[in-house]
Design a protein around this motif. Structure first.
Motif, PDB file in Angstrom:
ATOM      1  N   PHE A   1      52.578  -2.793  36.773  1.00 17.24           N
ATOM      2  CA  PHE A   1      51.751  -2.537  35.582  1.00 17.24           C
ATOM      3  C   PHE A   1      52.555  -2.703  34.305  1.00 17.24           C
ATOM      4  O   PHE A   1      53.784  -2.641  34.312  1.00 17.24           O
TER       5      PHE A   1
ATOM      6  N   CYS B   1      51.958   2.296  24.846  1.00 13.14           N
ATOM      7  CA  CYS B   1      51.574   3.534  24.173  1.00 13.14           C
ATOM      8  C   CYS B   1      51.707   3.327  22.663  1.00 13.14           C
ATOM      9  O   CYS B   1      52.791   3.020  22.162  1.00 13.14           O
TER      10      CYS B   1
ATOM     11  N   TRP C   1      56.434   0.165  25.263  1.00  9.51           N
ATOM     12  CA  TRP C   1      55.873  -0.425  26.469  1.00  9.51           C
ATOM     13  C   TRP C   1      56.790  -0.175  27.657  1.00  9.51           C
ATOM     14  O   TRP C   1      58.003   0.032  27.503  1.00  9.51           O
ATOM     15  N   ALA C   2      56.170  -0.183  28.848  1.00  7.99           N
ATOM     16  CA  ALA C   2      56.900  -0.097  30.117  1.00  7.99           C
ATOM     17  C   ALA C   2      56.289  -1.113  31.056  1.00  7.99           C
ATOM     18  O   ALA C   2      55.070  -1.315  31.047  1.00  7.99           O
ATOM     19  N   CYS C   3      57.123  -1.763  31.858  1.00 11.14           N
ATOM     20  CA  CYS C   3      56.629  -2.768  32.799  1.00 11.14           C
ATOM     21  C   CYS C   3      57.424  -2.676  34.098  1.00 11.14           C
ATOM     22  O   CYS C   3      58.653  -2.577  34.058  1.00 11.14           O
TER      23      CYS C   3
ATOM     24  N   HIS D   1      52.330  -0.722  30.682  1.00  7.77           N
ATOM     25  CA  HIS D   1      51.704   0.379  29.964  1.00  7.77           C
ATOM     26  C   HIS D   1      52.211   0.360  28.518  1.00  7.77           C
ATOM     27  O   HIS D   1      53.419   0.392  28.284  1.00  7.77           O
TER      28      HIS D   1
ATOM     29  N   GLU E   1      46.737  -0.006  29.385  1.00 11.42           N
ATOM     30  CA  GLU E   1      47.427  -0.383  30.617  1.00 11.42           C
ATOM     31  C   GLU E   1      46.829  -1.652  31.204  1.00 11.42           C
ATOM     32  O   GLU E   1      45.605  -1.817  31.235  1.00 11.42           O
TER      33      GLU E   1
END
Lengths: 200, 203
Positions: free
Chosen positions: A186, A190, A98-100, A188, A61
């Motif tokens: 953020f 994974c 991914w996440a943003c 993140h 992260e």
């Protein structure tokens, strides 16, 4: 269940019906084996299992508060030790997601790598994903997510163990000064690792 | 182990003791099976094992430094996109098995959240609630925790029923009720650990 044969002791002369009853008992046992028929330490191997794989998630992260001026074009932005030891089977990377929550201009990008920190520098051993774009969902500065790749175990990216400690990292590969500028935002990532279950 | 017959060749007129010995060899073999009794690629199915589940951990973290004025009334506080399945559909189902949060500054105990499954669609989170909870005060101190989903291997499939599987989906903590005093101390955090479970996979 314990195997039994109806005629452990046969008559003399042998009665064919007794013989056939014993054969039938043994034949019936095949197809009805269960756990009690295995020795306590039967040692069934991974290769004898139809589904031997387990997963592990590695979380990386990057938070807005850690950045001076948005998403940088280089540098190690997050790191996690590579789980396991060299006497175990190595993992394969089978997915990167991914996440943003603040994609900025949609031009920031990152690499996901396995490598080692040597003499103060990161030395890459394997590139898991390259130039993953933190794209906009619909407009600048919005939220978005993506699946960089999803693979089966057979097609996964092998991540070998080495004598050195190793880490999986996010490395900036393309800058976007407006990505992760909103407080609390953020990225993140994974990484899904997969390997066969281990005997020890 | 390999089965060896005591009498691999029988007398022309079969002796009953020869037959008895051979039957006993086979009977004994059946109750002492080991790996060697199975073919090298026997394809023993996971469901034939008594212990067949793998567990993985999803962490959802919120830090005080990320918040402007404590716990907010809305917004995506943390999200993890991950991989319930690969490109094929024949993996075993994944379930949310366990969820547990802890907080080092619960404020007035009024902050609430929703644990959701979903994805970011055209710039916004679109999800469905799995569970919700209050970051409640235990009455004193700063710290608290709650084990709000426990050892449940069937109620919470991932994705939930009705969702079409997509690769870019996952779990998120969504704020649903504000508490300006929660996570107002520097260095405080809220962390929700989700344990996901499924049977060992063959892919």
């Amino acid at each position: 269940m314990t195997a039994t044969i109806p005629y452990g002791t046969l008559t003399d002369p042998i009665d064919r019906e007794e013989i056939m009853a014993n054969f039938r008992a043994l034949a019936a046992k095949l197809g009805a084996l269960d756990t009690s028929d295995l020795t306590a330490s039967a040692g069934i191997t991974v290769a004898q299992m139809a589904s031997p794989y387990q997963d592990a998630f590695v979380h990386l992260e990057v938070r807005a508060e850690a950045l001076a001026s948005g998403w940088p074009g280089s540098g190690i932005l997050a790191a996690a030790p590579y789980p396991g030891i060299s006497t175990n089977e190595a993992w394969k990377a089978v997915a990167v997601h991914w996440a943003c929550t603040d994609t900025g201009g949609g031009t920031g990008a990152f690499n996901v790598k396995l490598g080692t920190f040597v003499s103060g520098n990161f030395v890459s051993a394997t590139t898991i994903a390259s130039s993953v774009l933190i794209s906009n969902g619909a407009a600048a500065n919005d939220s978005n997510s993506g699946a960089e790749f999803t693979k089966t175990y057979a097609n996964g990216t092998g991540l070998s163990f080495a004598a050195d400690p190793r880490s999986i990292v996010i490395q900036g590969s393309s800058a976007d000064a407006s990505t992760l500028t909103a407080q609390g935002s953020f990225v993140h990532v994974c990484v899904t690792l997969r390997r066969a279950v281990q005997e020890s | 182990m390999t089965v060896t017959l005591t009498n691999d060749s029988l007398s022309a007129i079969v002796d009953k003791s020869e037959m008895e010995a051979n039957f006993e060899d086979l009977r004994a073999a059946y109750e002492a099976l080991t790996s060697e009794d199975f073919r090298a690629k026997a394809s023993i199915r996971t469901r034939q094992f008594a212990a067949r589940y793998q567990h993985s951990r999803i962490d959802l973290c919120v830090y005080a430094e990320a918040l402007a004025a404590g716990w907010p009334a809305s917004g995506v506080m943390a999200a993890v996109i991950f991989k319930p399945r690969v490109e094929t559909d024949d993996l075993e189902d994944l379930f949310l098995y366990d969820a547990h949060w802890c907080c080092t500054d619960f404020g007035a105990g009024a902050g609430t959240f929703s644990l959701q499954w979903g994805s970011f669609e055209t710039g916004s989170w679109v999800g469905t609630q799995i569970a919700s909870d209050t970051i409640a005060t235990p009455g004193a101190g700063l710290y608290n925790e709650e084990h709000f989903i426990q050892n449940d291997g069937s109620t919470y499939p991932l994705p939930p029923s009705g969702f079409t599987q997509a690769d870019n989906m996952g779990l998120a903590i969504i704020a649903t009720g504000a508490d300006a005093a929660a996570l107002s101390n520097q260095g405080s955090l809220f962390r929700c650990t989700c344990i996901v479970r499924r049977e060992l996979t063959g892919q």
